[in-house]
Design an enzyme around this catalytic site. Structure first.
Site, PDB file in Angstrom:
ATOM      1  N   MET D 143      41.516  42.220  36.226  1.00  0.00           N
ATOM      2  CA  MET D 143      42.287  42.219  34.985  1.00  0.00           C
ATOM      3  C   MET D 143      42.248  40.844  34.325  1.00  0.00           C
ATOM      4  SD  MET D 143      46.360  42.835  34.351  1.00  0.00           S
ATOM      5  CE  MET D 143      46.433  44.557  34.830  1.00  0.00           C
ATOM      6  N   TYR D 146      46.232  38.466  29.906  1.00  0.00           N
ATOM      7  CA  TYR D 146      46.398  37.458  28.861  1.00  0.00           C
ATOM      8  C   TYR D 146      47.586  37.793  27.971  1.00  0.00           C
ATOM      9  CZ  TYR D 146      41.699  35.447  29.669  1.00  0.00           C
ATOM     10  OH  TYR D 146      40.594  34.817  30.199  1.00  0.00           O
ATOM     11  N   ALA D 176      43.129  38.981  39.334  1.00  0.00           N
ATOM     12  CA  ALA D 176      43.729  38.731  38.017  1.00  0.00           C
ATOM     13  C   ALA D 176      43.181  37.422  37.473  1.00  0.00           C
ATOM     14  CB  ALA D 176      45.250  38.662  38.118  1.00  0.00           C
ATOM     15  N   LYS D 177      42.609  37.492  36.306  1.00  0.00           N
ATOM     16  CA  LYS D 177      42.066  36.301  35.631  1.00  0.00           C
ATOM     17  C   LYS D 177      43.129  35.829  34.647  1.00  0.00           C
ATOM     18  CE  LYS D 177      37.935  35.301  32.686  1.00  0.00           C
ATOM     19  NZ  LYS D 177      38.241  35.262  31.256  1.00  0.00           N
ATOM     20  N   VAL D 178      43.611  34.605  34.881  1.00  0.00           N
ATOM     21  CA  VAL D 178      44.672  34.076  34.014  1.00  0.00           C
ATOM     22  C   VAL D 178      44.282  32.715  33.459  1.00  0.00           C
ATOM     23  CG1 VAL D 178      46.475  35.309  35.309  1.00  0.00           C
ATOM     24  CG2 VAL D 178      45.916  32.936  35.913  1.00  0.00           C
TER      25      VAL D 178
END
Lengths: 271, 271, 271, 271, 271
Positions: D143, D146, D176-178
């Site tokens: 995910m 953002y 999770a890409k944050v």
């Protein structure tokens, strides 16, 4: 409208529908005049009265009680309905699929259409799906045809009620439940506009016995094929009495005076 | 409401649901009073306590942890939920299909309905699909019945909570989780309106032991069938103690004083 | 447009469609000039006249009456339609699935497209589904191509009607029903723009016999392939007479004077 | 989050995702600093570097190039994305079905969620469908979490990023890409909130080698499980050098100084 | 973009698409300069010219005419389109399913995307479905990539057209049809951004032969892979002549002067 599709919820071509969807549409406030009416079991018992040709309830109530009344009550599955906690342009959630209603043993579906609402197009398309699924499951179709919305001031004028009844025919209902348009003549005109679709009058709020029976008798004389009633029956202390009187007026061609005599007799004798 | 559909998440007809959906609904801020509570494993361990009849979590948490607790915890799949980063008219995303919840071994589904929201109609229709899919998968149905929206000022008034409970019955929930309406009498009225649908009180924010247990005991006496609780348990230092006390009050007819005595006993002994 | 797809609702490549969707579109007010016209049976009887190549009605009317006229009337299933109780940007509910229309024995579908409405995109996509389902069921496709909406002041200008006719061709209708653009030349231009899609003129409101027949004859001379008519036929006292005259003008190359002579002859002789 | 579901796009539990979705999200302007980067082949070549555990691209790019790199690159199918020609409330079109991504050989899916947008509910439900389809196809789930929308001023505050990371866990992402929340501590808190869901830091815009590597090293020390990077790699003249250095920092516990030494060595030697 | 997916509508890797969707997009007004062009048969005849690699038309036109030209014309099914009677934010109705286009024998699909419109997200998702259905039916995919909407002032600037071309690649088109960005250099940049997706220039409105051919030759030199043209061909008195000249420029590396010589030769000789 398909001939005989409503056979399981009519008697001699007429209907007395006991409607019990107040818990969702209005909430507990409708049970306050007679707190016992909050108990669905009491209403299911009432629905076993010979006068009643169908009982209209929502999915959750049917799940819990209908299995015990399967033999004695004809189930009219009221598919859509919405709380009045919400106050936007008239709309109604479809809370019950036709397939699941059929699985629970329902004999017919009930569906509200708010003609004139900004949501009319969407509701009519939901009705289409429900009506055609009912046909596939050999269930009758009852439309609560209730014009309502920002473009409609007086939703019980004769013209509006006649249009409401006609929508029942055009869209494929076997029975159209409409508000009382104020006179037997106007009710007759509505019935004529619906052609083979049976028009039943909506019972409205509680009045005294004579006034209620006279309105019903006038509607039947005018051409209505019956009555859908809720509070005007179940809020009474002896609801069986009024059911007996309604049976006489609707199915037995009794005069209002004859019917009123029954209200002093034991309602039990009617069963 | 289907009799016995909630058997896997109740005990003697009552429920103590441990709710752990704060990570999505409120975010990490809810874990700040006790940072360890951010760790789902700790909450799953708590859910193995005898007092707990079901643990409500979202899909991702269930995927990661439930396989290890399958034998000891009853899973209540909380299907919808939305972050509070978003601040529009109340709504909730359906984050989990019933079919996938069943595949993961869930015993029941949980679903929030914001009655009174402009999104009520859409949410009710999403609930319909989920409820009927739950029936097809032999899973119980719990509704978080939370009236909320622009038309609702005080969403815990007795009338609103009674209506919320009734919606649980009408729409087909086996258990309705409602806010505490302020008194045992009002909770009893809500329970009466829900008929055979069990009403459980929502635990609210953290209070001291006696106040909390008295509210719960009053609710049970009034007619509630249990409690759904989150922060009021897992934010404590010794959450097993309060679980033991709740078990006594809810399932064992203990008085608040008797239950309070347990909070000084070893929680381990309760297991 | 598929060659011959409309064979069941045309005669020698021309059409006289009796349209009877006023009960939904306008309501009972359209039946007031001649109250008997509220009775669908009377209109089905009219539709057995040799002049009539198809009868357009809604689902409920078809359910109730078409089984008795199956052999004598070609059914044009008017799929969408909406009451005028609602007054928003032009839109129309799809009240009938193609599959169910086929099951009832319909020969073709009818579908209204309000080009220029804010709902044009959605209606065009609904038309797509209906048109392709009609192909799968070997049914003809008639488009009521009625530009209407906030961007359109005069919806019967020659340019608008020519565009409406062209949309019939482009989107896959076999027949496009358009308003009369004011002159035979403009009607001819519309017909030319539709190419192989047949353009039929919409009958409009009731006028006297000569004026009506002259308009129809001019349209046919201009290139129209027929007429779709409702009130201008069924509101008359002797509707068979005008049907006989229309038959002469549309299918038999009679002059208006010759056709008018038929209006004093017995319409029964035409049957 | 399912244990090991992301095995094909991680190495020793960590990830270095090369993201190349700039062509859709920002358009050609992102390629201007180094025009060769417009050529996907160059980026696919880069993705064969040992440091890279997955390459994230859109459907059309994957169709054209992935068949030639199937053996050497792990494909992360970025399912949604939208041009910045459009400037409404944050939203993203789902441009690729999971089924087709699986057919093309993708190892995992990537999906952007704009928590806090008015479109959050709809996006979350699209994510649900994608996530569950990925499970059915044994693909990992990443995910792009953002938070962005009218209610969010500063979308990289520690609280917001921690919430974003937690949403990854709650909704079922494996990774999770944050955005980088400004400090290694804040990144660690975000990682802790995500529990077993791996948090990877988003690479942001191009900076110098030391600053970049120090941020990455700090994030890894804090608890991040890797990096998703685009411009900060492919806009460089010798992108293989920085990949080598990142590999040392992320997978080999090298210090920034040690890693910087690699940037003067031949990047080819890393392959 | 899938290698060779567009083989049926290209020749030596280049395309000359005859576009004939004016009847829906603009209406009969586009046929006024040369009224015969309203007749689709004339355009189908033109499409048999060797120069033409595909003919783009809507569903209804294809239904009526394509069966007679199946052997001689490659059909590019233009799936979406909307009348200009409607004037809202750019949008386009999907009037044709891919499955039905395949059934009619189409070789490829054409689809308009208005990047930058408020409807971009919805249109992109409709494109996704169409593109993947085309893949399943072995059909090529052509995107009319036309940035347009309230956020876009000048929709033919080099940057916008380059972005439009790139969207074709990113979203999975085999060919992207874009407006001419004003110079061969800008067209070349757009082509470079699209990588393996072929960029064809949109023909625009009618100009004189030399100006038109010089623009086309410049675009081809710049990197465009062909032309999609409508009015600039079919509105001419001798459209075969210009087709012959275009064939020379696009496929045979002729100079504009050489090509112009063909316009005085017999176009019949080209067939």
């Amino acid at each position: 409208m398909l001939p005989d599709a409503d056979a399981a919820i009519t008697r001699d071509g007429k209907a007395l529908i006991l409607a019990y969807d107040h818990g969702i549409e209005h909430g507990p406030v409708d049970f306050e005049p007679n707190p016992e009416t909050a108990d669905p079991e009491r209403v299911f018992d009432l629905a076993t009265h010979d006068a009643v040709t169908a009982l209209a309830v929502g999915k959750g109530v049917a799940e819990a009680y209908y299995p015990s009344y399967d033999d004695d009550v004809s189930l009219l599955a009221k598919l859509n309905g919405t709380s009045n906690l919400w106050m936007g342009e008239p709309d109604s959630a479809v809370n019950w699929s036709v397939e699941y209603a059929a699985e629970l043993g329902a004999d017919a579906i009930g569906f509200t259409l708010y003609g004139g609402s900004n949501n009319e197009v969407e509701m009519a398309e939901e009705f289409r799906d429900a009506q055609e699924a009912a046909r596939a499951n050999d269930m009758g179709v009852v439309m609560w045809s209730y014009p309502r919305g920002q473009g409609l001031k007086n939703d019980t004028s004769p013209d509006t009620i006649a249009y409401a009844a006609r929508l029942g025919l055009e869209l494929g209902a076997d029975i159209a439940k409409v508000k009382y348009p104020g006179s037997p003549e106007a009710m007759g005109e509505a019935a004529r506009m619906a052609g083979p679709t049976k028009v039943v009058m909506s019972g409205g709020s509680k009045t005294d016995d004579r006034a209620f029976l006279e309105t019903v008798a006038g509607a039947i004389d005018g051409g209505a094929k019956g009555l859908a009633v809720g509070r005007n029956v179940f809020q009474r202390e002896n609801p069986e009495e009024i059911l007996g009187a309604l049976e006489a007026v609707i199915f037995e061609e009794a005069s209002v005076d004859e019917a009123l005599e029954l209200t002093s007799a034991s309602a039990v004798a009617d069963d």
